[in-house]
Design a protein around this motif. Structure first.
Motif, short mmCIF file in Angstrom:
data_model
loop_
_atom_site.label_atom_id
_atom_site.label_comp_id
_atom_site.label_asym_id
_atom_site.label_seq_id
_atom_site.Cartn_x
_atom_site.Cartn_y
_atom_site.Cartn_z
N ALA A 56 7.44 5.19 9.06
CA ALA A 56 7.36 4.59 7.73
C ALA A 56 5.97 4.86 7.16
O ALA A 56 4.99 4.99 7.90
CB ALA A 56 7.62 3.10 7.80
N THR A 57 5.91 4.91 5.85
CA THR A 57 4.65 5.09 5.15
C THR A 57 4.44 3.92 4.21
O THR A 57 5.35 3.53 3.48
CB THR A 57 4.65 6.41 4.34
N ALA A 58 3.23 3.36 4.26
CA ALA A 58 2.85 2.27 3.38
C ALA A 58 1.40 2.50 2.96
O ALA A 58 0.70 3.33 3.55
CB ALA A 58 2.99 0.92 4.08
N ALA A 59 0.95 1.77 1.96
CA ALA A 59 -0.41 1.96 1.46
C ALA A 59 -1.47 1.43 2.43
O ALA A 59 -2.57 1.97 2.49
CB ALA A 59 -0.56 1.30 0.10
N SER A 60 -1.12 0.39 3.19
CA SER A 60 -2.12 -0.25 4.05
C SER A 60 -1.43 -1.00 5.18
O SER A 60 -0.21 -1.21 5.16
CB SER A 60 -2.94 -1.25 3.23
N LEU A 61 -2.23 -1.44 6.14
CA LEU A 61 -1.71 -2.26 7.23
C LEU A 61 -1.18 -3.59 6.69
O LEU A 61 -0.19 -4.13 7.21
CB LEU A 61 -2.81 -2.49 8.27
N GLU A 62 -1.80 -4.10 5.65
CA GLU A 62 -1.32 -5.32 5.02
C GLU A 62 0.08 -5.12 4.44
O GLU A 62 0.92 -6.02 4.52
CB GLU A 62 -2.29 -5.79 3.92
N ASP A 63 0.33 -3.95 3.86
CA ASP A 63 1.67 -3.67 3.33
C ASP A 63 2.69 -3.51 4.45
O ASP A 63 3.86 -3.88 4.28
CB ASP A 63 1.65 -2.42 2.45
N VAL A 64 2.28 -2.99 5.59
CA VAL A 64 3.18 -2.92 6.75
C VAL A 64 3.55 -4.33 7.18
O VAL A 64 4.71 -4.61 7.51
CB VAL A 64 2.56 -2.12 7.91
N ALA A 65 2.60 -5.24 7.17
CA ALA A 65 2.87 -6.63 7.53
C ALA A 65 3.86 -7.26 6.55
O ALA A 65 4.78 -7.98 6.96
CB ALA A 65 1.58 -7.43 7.58
#
Length: 97
Positions: free
Chosen positions: A59-68
Motif C-alpha cells: 500500500a502507498t500512503a502519504a505518511s505513517l500517520e496516514d497508514v495508521a
C-alpha cells in the motif's frame, strides 16, 4: 510518501488458504475507494507451492500517520475480519520512498 508492505501466512489446507487469500484480496482492493488516506494498494497471492507465505500487500500512503488512519478505518477492519480465524503470522515493513 510511504510504502506499507505486509505479508500474511494463513492456517488450513492449501485450498482453504487460497480461498481466504482470494476473499481478502478482493476486500483489500476495494479499500482505496473507501479510505482517503490510501493512495494505492496492490495485493498478490503466492503461486509458489514451495513457499509458506500466502499473501502480500503493498500500500502507498502519504505518511505513517496516514497508514495508521487506514489501519483503523472501519472498511479496513471489516476486511481484516475475513482473515482473523485463519491468520497464523504477519510481517510488516514501512519505508519512505
Amino acid at each position: 510518501m510511504l510504502k506499507h508492505i505486509v505479508t500474511f501466512k494463513f492456517k488450513g489446507t492449501p485450498e482453504i488458504r487460497k480461498e481466504v487469500s482470494m476473499r481478502f484480496k478482493d476486500a483489500l482492493l476495494a479499500l482505496p475507494e473507501q479510505i482517503d488516506e490510501l493512495i494505492s494498494i496492490e495485493v498478490g497471492i503466492n503461486e509458489n507451492p514451495a513457499e509458506t507465505w500466502d499473501l502480500v500487500l503493498t500500500a502507498t500512503a502519504a505518511s505513517l500517520e496516514d497508514v495508521a488512519k487506514y489501519s483503523a478505518h472501519p472498511a479496513h477492519l471489516e476486511a481484516v475480519k475475513i482473515i482473523a480465524p485463519y491468520k497464523e503470522d504477519r510481517a510488516c515493513v514501512d519505508y519512505t520512498v
